[in-house]
Design a protein around this motif. Structure first.
Motif: not given
Length: 176
Positions: A167-172, A151-158
């Motif tokens: 995926i939202d890292f805080s929800e893992v 997954y890409n769990a980055s908070t800021r990404t394009v």
């Protein structure tokens, strides 16, 4: 670029590309040397080589796969959201890896987690973001074809989700 800092790292070991071994004179850690792989592919066994894929993240993905990681959460895949604006703050100084333009930073780094990632005066090659994205897709396919997840769990990404699902890292959930 960060050779001095790398040599000062004290750890159980560092994975280092064979090509830069001649530059390392005084490592404070054991070095685990890997060679590059000539084919453009996701390499599942680093003993046969590791493909660079245009980004150190792709190299790390191949090692994670080899180590048996079942779920890989990537953080920091900003994917150069403001590359054009960043390049306005550079001067071209030559040619680097595989003919890519080499630039020198004249302004603030706006694409990384720290503004000092490429500080004023730092030289770096212009990232080939399409090449990087294709590498991420190869990693995704390798993981998914083996029943694993990436997954890409980055908070800021394009980075488009067709390459790596978000995926939202805080929800893992860390409980299994």
């Amino acid at each position: 670029q960060y050779l001095e800092e790398i040599q000062e790292i004290r750890s159980n070991g560092l994975f280092v590309s064979k090509g830069i071994i001649p530059l390392i004179k005084n490592s404070q850690s054991p070095l685990y040397v890997f060679k590059g792989h000539p084919k453009v592919e996701f390499c599942k066994n680093p003993y046969s080589g590791v493909h660079g894929g245009g980004t150190s993240t792709f190299v790390a993905m191949q090692f994670a796969y080899f180590m048996g990681v079942q779920e890989l959460y990537c953080v920091g895949l900003d994917h150069y959201e403001e590359l054009d604006k960043q390049l306005e703050q550079t001067e071209e100084t030559g040619v680097a890896q595989a003919g890519f333009p080499l630039v020198e930073t004249t302004g603030e780094d706006i694409n990384h987690f720290t503004k000092d990632y490429y500080p004023k005066g730092a030289k770096w090659f212009v990232p080939q973001v399409e090449r990087m994205a294709k590498s991420y897709l190869m990693a995704r396919e390798a993981f998914e074809n083996n029943g694993r997840k990436i997954y890409n769990a980055s908070t800021r990404t394009v980075l488009d989700e067709k390459y790596l699902p978000r995926i939202d890292f805080s929800e893992v959930s860390w409980e299994k």
